[in-house]
Structure formats: C-alpha cells, structure tokens
Design a protein around this motif. Structure first.
Motif: not given
Lengths: 413, 413
Positions: A13-20, A311-318, A347-352
């Motif tokens: 993934d890419r850096p995510v604001k909500e994950l600091k 689903d755009g869910n960073a917490e769930k992905k973690v 296999d690839h990057t999927t961005s939340v």
C-alpha cells in the motif's frame, strides 16, 4: 530443500494519514514477517512493469514465473478452470453475472441482488438445453458458481477471445452489444454468438417462474446474463515440467486456483479458507505444513488484505496483515527451517485510499539456507526497498526461488 | 492531482577534481531540489540502457515514456516539427547546415561563419523553386531556422530514412556522398535525391551575389548545404490519448519541442526562455505555475546545464543548477502541494570533463501526496542511488508518475 511462498493479495500500500503516515504493513504488528525480513534477503518487485497496475490474474501469473506481457490471454478461462469447469486450449470462456435489467435492457442491478446460489442454480438448469433459432456451430456451456457469478464457455471452431464485454460495469447503463476488438472474422463470429446468447438468456429468464417468485418476494429478478473478460488459457509450461518439482496451492479464490491449475499445481481444499475476512488462517497454515512434506513448492494466498483495501478500511487491513503474520508464524513453527525457504510478498499494491489496484512495487523477503542476507530488519514497502534483492520484477521471483532450490537449468555450457 | 516534471539537460555529471571530487549537482547550493529529494522518493535511471550515451532526442522520448529502442526513427523529423515545419508520417527530414567549402568541395567552415539568420533566409529564398535537370518525383522543402541551421524535407513515394550524412562533421574533410544504409531501393533512391540536391544547392549558392558580398566583407561564403540525421516521425501514441491527460511543455530547444509536439503536448511560448545561459527561469516558473492550472502534466526543460557541460565549464554548470533551483523554488511556492507531484531529473549525463553525453545513469526525485518517501536528504547522482526507487530506466518514469495520478490502465483483470 523446499520452498513456501506466502502472498497477501493487495497487501502492499501507500502511506496513509490515519496510520500516521505509515502503510498498513508498516503500521501492523507482524513479528514473523519481520523475522523473515531480518533473517533473509529483501527487495521490491514491479508486478508487471513500473507504474502499471496489475489485475489479479496477471499478477498471479507473474508470481509463478510467467511473463504476463507474453502469456496473458484474458481472465475468463482462468476463472473458469479455477471454478472446476473444464477448459481446453481453444475454448473461449467469459465471466458472467446474473443481473437485473428493465424493459429497455438497462442494468438495474449488476448482481440481481446478489442472488443466492440455489436460485442461480435453478435458473442455470433452464440453460441445460440451449435451443436457438439457428445452429451457431459451437458447443455452449453455462455454469453458475457462487451467488450471481457464472461462466460461459464456447467450444468449437473459429472462435476468438478478442471481443468486448456486454457488462457495462455500471448501473443505469444499457447492456452493451458485444463487438470484435480486432478485425478478424473469428472475433466477429464470436461477438455474434455472444449477442445471440445474451438475447436468448434474457428471453428465457424474463418468463421464468423463479423470477416471478423473486419479484413477489420483493427481490430483483435475475432476468439477464452479463458477460465480460473473454479469455483463453495462457500457453504456459507447467511448473512440474519446467522445474521438475511437485507444487501445491492453498487458496480460496477461483481465479488464483485457476492460474495455479494451469501452472500444474495441486489445488488443496482447505475448509475454512473463505477468501474473506473470516478466513481460517490456522487451517491454512496446517495445510501448508502438511503439503510441504510431499511437495517442493507450496503457494499460500490470502485474499482478505485486498478486500480490506477495496473497502477502504485501513484498520481492517492492519488486522488482516496481523492474521497473516499468525499464519506464517504457525508455518515457521511447523516446518524444518534447515530445509525450507520461506518467501513473503504481495501480488500488487491495493491502496486503501483509492480502493484500486495501483502500479507501485511490492515488497518481498526470502529467508532460508544459502540466502545472502541483508540488513533490512522489517518487512515493509520502504524497508525492503533497501534490501539486497534491489528492484526486480515479480516474474523474476520464481527463478530466484527455484535457483535456491537447485531446480533451475543452466543457460549455456 | 497534477504533475510537474523538471528536466535539467545534461545536468547529471561525474565527479570533477576542480569541484573537490564532487559533481556539479553535488557542489551546488540547491535547497529546493534537496527539499524535493528529502520529502520524496529518489532513484537513478538509465536513459536508454546501462552505459549507453543517449542523444537528446532519444533521451527526451524516454522521459515521456516512449522506449527509444522501439520508436526512435532519427532526429531530422523531430527537429523539423519542433521548428514549426509540418511533417507527415511518411516524410523524411534532414537537419542541414549552410557551410563553406572550397573548390574541391572540402569543408572549410561547417557553419559558414555562423551566418546571420537574415543572410541565411535570403539564400533560402533562392531555393523556393528548385529546378533540377530531371524530375525527382518528390516534393522538396528547404527551410532555414536560426543562423546556419536549416531543415530539408522530402515528401513523396518510396523514400527511406536509412541514408548516411553528407556532413563530414569535421573541417578539412570533403562533403560526403550520401549512401543507403540498408539494401532497399527506397534508401538508394533517397540517397540519389539528396546527392543531386547537394550538388544543385552548391551550384546555385556558389554563383549567388549574397555570397560574393560576404566574401567582399571577409566573411566565409555559404556555398554549400550539409545534411545529416535523416529521420521520420516516431510512431507514438500521444499522451492525451494514452493517459487521458492534458499535457504542456515549457522549452526553448526545437528538438525538445518537436518530441513534445509528437507526444501531443501543448507548446507554451515563454519569452525569455532562450536555451542559453541567460534563459529567464523566473518567466519559465511563472509559465509552469499557470499551465498546471489547466493541464494534468507540465514538463519544463532547461538547456543551459548541457551547454555548460559541452563548454567544459564546471563553475558555470554549478551556477545554472542554482538557477534551476530558483526556478523550482518559484514553482513549489506557486502550486498547491497537496494536489501536485513534482519530479526532478536530467535527460542524460553530460560530462564537463569529456564535453560529451555519457551513458551514466541520472538521478531522479519525486515528491507529493501518496509517495513512499525514503531517507535520501539531498538531490545528487550518488545520494539518489540509495533511494527507494532503486535503479530503473527513464522510460519507466512516465508510467510511475501517471500511476500516482491514477491515470495508468490496469493490465489484466
């Protein structure tokens, strides 16, 4: 020596604001993945080529060592063979959906209310004998899989995969007329056949009592079949033939299973491997540990990281990444580390953030005997970029693993 | 999201003794370029392939995402189209010089004393009607551009770009006979045409009163036309078609403009952008800031770093790099950084020591939203080599930027 390849679908993934400002991988507690990075060699891989977002089919082909730019021939046949529908080299297969359309053939629901598999199966029975006004000169097979999903297989002479989709991919749009992509008579013929079938399916379905019953219950009728992703099987050399190995896979997704089947791998059935958030990673780990006893190469695929991203869910992905870490921990504990390579990647990057597959590279780490370890301490997109493998392509991973197993053939003398 | 690509022509270099073993980039004060490196992701790129010195045409094609090894078809047509001379796909165009030759057709001055544009224009008038003894069956257009420089365009059937130069590139050598490079009748025919034209031009020019006047004034007569760089347009998909973007360029060099025009970019006219040391970088920055409001991708090219390198002037090169830094600073201040990617690189290495294009890789840095930043703190050839992009090829940069803008198409499904 044996090798295990662990793949988190869309895990990069890419850096995510909500994950600091961290990526989900960087933000998760994953002691085992970090242990593999710290005790192994790391790198980053372009799934297809720098900047190109890959489909899951192309990305999985690449991970098994097949260059998608050379062998890829659409998704339909891979999905079909992964759904246990027999596909021969000249067959053309399509992914289909039962859908709801209005009188003007405008799509109202692309999935007919995610129709239950049972209803879809009953409707599919109506197509057992497809009687068209004219003989199309091909053998037509239609098979539903899970819920609204189905496969259409055309078998016969002069067929082409170079045709467009009837599925408009959006609600409110009309069912599209399938047309040839190239100028060949085969593509024209195939498009004509699919258009006739689309019409036939609609005529049969709209009069069906099952749909009348669905409407009475307030459910959207499954009164159309949408097709997309025309494909043939990729022409690849199966892994057992290419490397002289026994290979197996633990995966839930029909598409991934399809690619692996084409690659000559044994599909291991693991109850509880669902392809969703609740997938049973303990059962998967157990299956891998058992499989590696009788196989040289075992590939284990977890879909849920990709689902969380879409689903755009960073917490769930973690959370899913931490679940994958537990799975790998069980695998590490279950195998003989003196005789087993373990590779981890995506296999690839999927961005939340975008909810889409992106063309950024993925991290990879390989630990095991004989590895030229580096000083990367943590498994992540940015840490692995500093690793000893440098930047490579996913298609290079398989030869690298096979080389470490002593299974690659010398080039030259 | 928008993207700006800043390119310093020949800006990359090798360590130089007089700069205490630093490269001109490393020796210069460039706080903004360093800020981009520190807040972005860095890497190095091979313009064509490792070790291969690129021409400016091939290097610029690569930066716009076109593989020069596949699409390159000579410089002539690119230079011509950048000089606002209309070129069709089947035209063959040559770069030409007015030159001075002696009675034996030995070159005395390759640039006819860098003849003023006005004199060259008057001489060019003589060729408005080219009457040869025989009809060559092609349409011949000759147009002068700046000073001694001119373009020869051939339009008609059975032409080939596979012919050699008449320009010997050295004083004291005879004008060369143009010959076919491959064995095709088209190449033979094209060589014959150019040879006849070379002779015709010489016959017309040697009798011309303008040249008699030049000789009286002690100036070398422009009594010959030398041709080189036969080329056709590269067959490329314009950026707007390929990525669905609006793209613009700020550049002074006809060649760079030509490549960008072929790529479907809008050429922005910036008074003060001269392609030389005195180029107005403030005006360029202003044009970029304005262009990015109505374009998705803006490319800004500064030629003077290459000029300083060819002049072997390290101090001057440092000065120009500091000028580029000021330009980028104005750009950074003028745009919305939450919505803009900024990439900085060089098209190729030009060594102030050898005065030539060299095959060393170039540094690249990309900053902006969604970037996987690395720990490189400074923009330079050696610092960027440790960055998160690793080593890639210039042709990969455009897909990487377009991926970050969400403009690349998925491969596979």
């Amino acid at each position: 020596m044996k090798a295990i390849l662990v793949v988190g679908d869309g895990m990069a993934d890419r850096p995510v604001k909500e994950l600091k400002g961290k990526t989900p991988l960087e933000a998760s507690k994953k002691p085992t993945l970090d242990w593999i990075a710290a005790n192994g060699i790391c790198g980053i891989m372009d799934p297809i080529a720098p900047g190109i977002p890959p489909g899951s089919d192309a990305a999985t082909l690449a991970l098994l060592g097949y260059d998608p730019l050379k062998v890829y021939r659409g998704r339909g046949a891979l999905e079909a063979i992964g759904s246990e529908i027999d596909i021969k080299p000249d067959d053309v297969a399509f992914r289909c959906n039962f859908a709801t359309v209005d009188k003007n053939l405008t799509v109202v629901d692309r999935r007919a209310g995610r129709i239950e598999t049972e209803d879809a199966s009953r409707l599919t029975q109506r197509f057992k004998k497809i009687h068209l006004k004219e003989d199309l000169g091909v053998e037509i097979t239609f098979a539903n899989t899970v819920q609204h999903r189905a496969i259409l297989r055309l078998r016969g002479p002069r067929l082409s995969m170079m045709v467009t989709d009837s599925d408009p991919q959006k609600v409110g749009k009309p069912v599209l007329r399938v047309s040839p992509i190239d100028g060949t008579p085969e593509a024209q013929r195939t498009a004509d056949i699919v258009n006739k079938l689309t019409q036939h399916f609609h005529e049969v379905l709209k009069k069906d009592p099952i749909n009348a019953e669905r409407v009475r219950k307030g459910l959207p009728p499954a009164n159309a079949v949408l097709s997309r992703g025309a494909g043939k099987l990729p022409d690849v050399i199966p892994l057992p033939l290419q490397y002289g190995i026994r290979a197996a896979v633990v995966a839930a997704m029909p598409l991934v299973k399809g690619v692996c089947k084409v690659a000559g791998m044994k599909l291991l059935d693991v109850p509880g491997a669902t392809g969703t958030y609740d997938t049973d990673v303990v059962a998967k780990a157990r299956a891998v540990v058992q499989a590696v006893r009788s196989h040289d190469f075992v590939f284990v695929h977890v879909k849920a990281t990709d689902v969380a991203s879409h689903d755009g869910n960073a917490e769930k992905k973690v959370m899913i990444i931490e679940k994958i870490d537990k799975m790998v921990s069980s695998i590490v504990k279950g195998v003989d580390l003196d005789e087993t390579l373990i590779a981890v990647t995506s296999d690839h990057t999927t961005s939340v953030l975008t909810g889409d597959h992106e063309g950024d590279p993925v991290p990879v780490a390989i630990s095991g005997p004989g590895i030229r370890t580096d000083d990367v301490e943590e498994f992540g997109e940015r840490t692995c970029a500093k690793g000893g493998l440098g930047r490579m392509r996913s298609v290079d991973l398989m030869p690298i693993i096979m080389n470490l197993l002593g299974k690659t053939r010398k080039f030259g003398a």
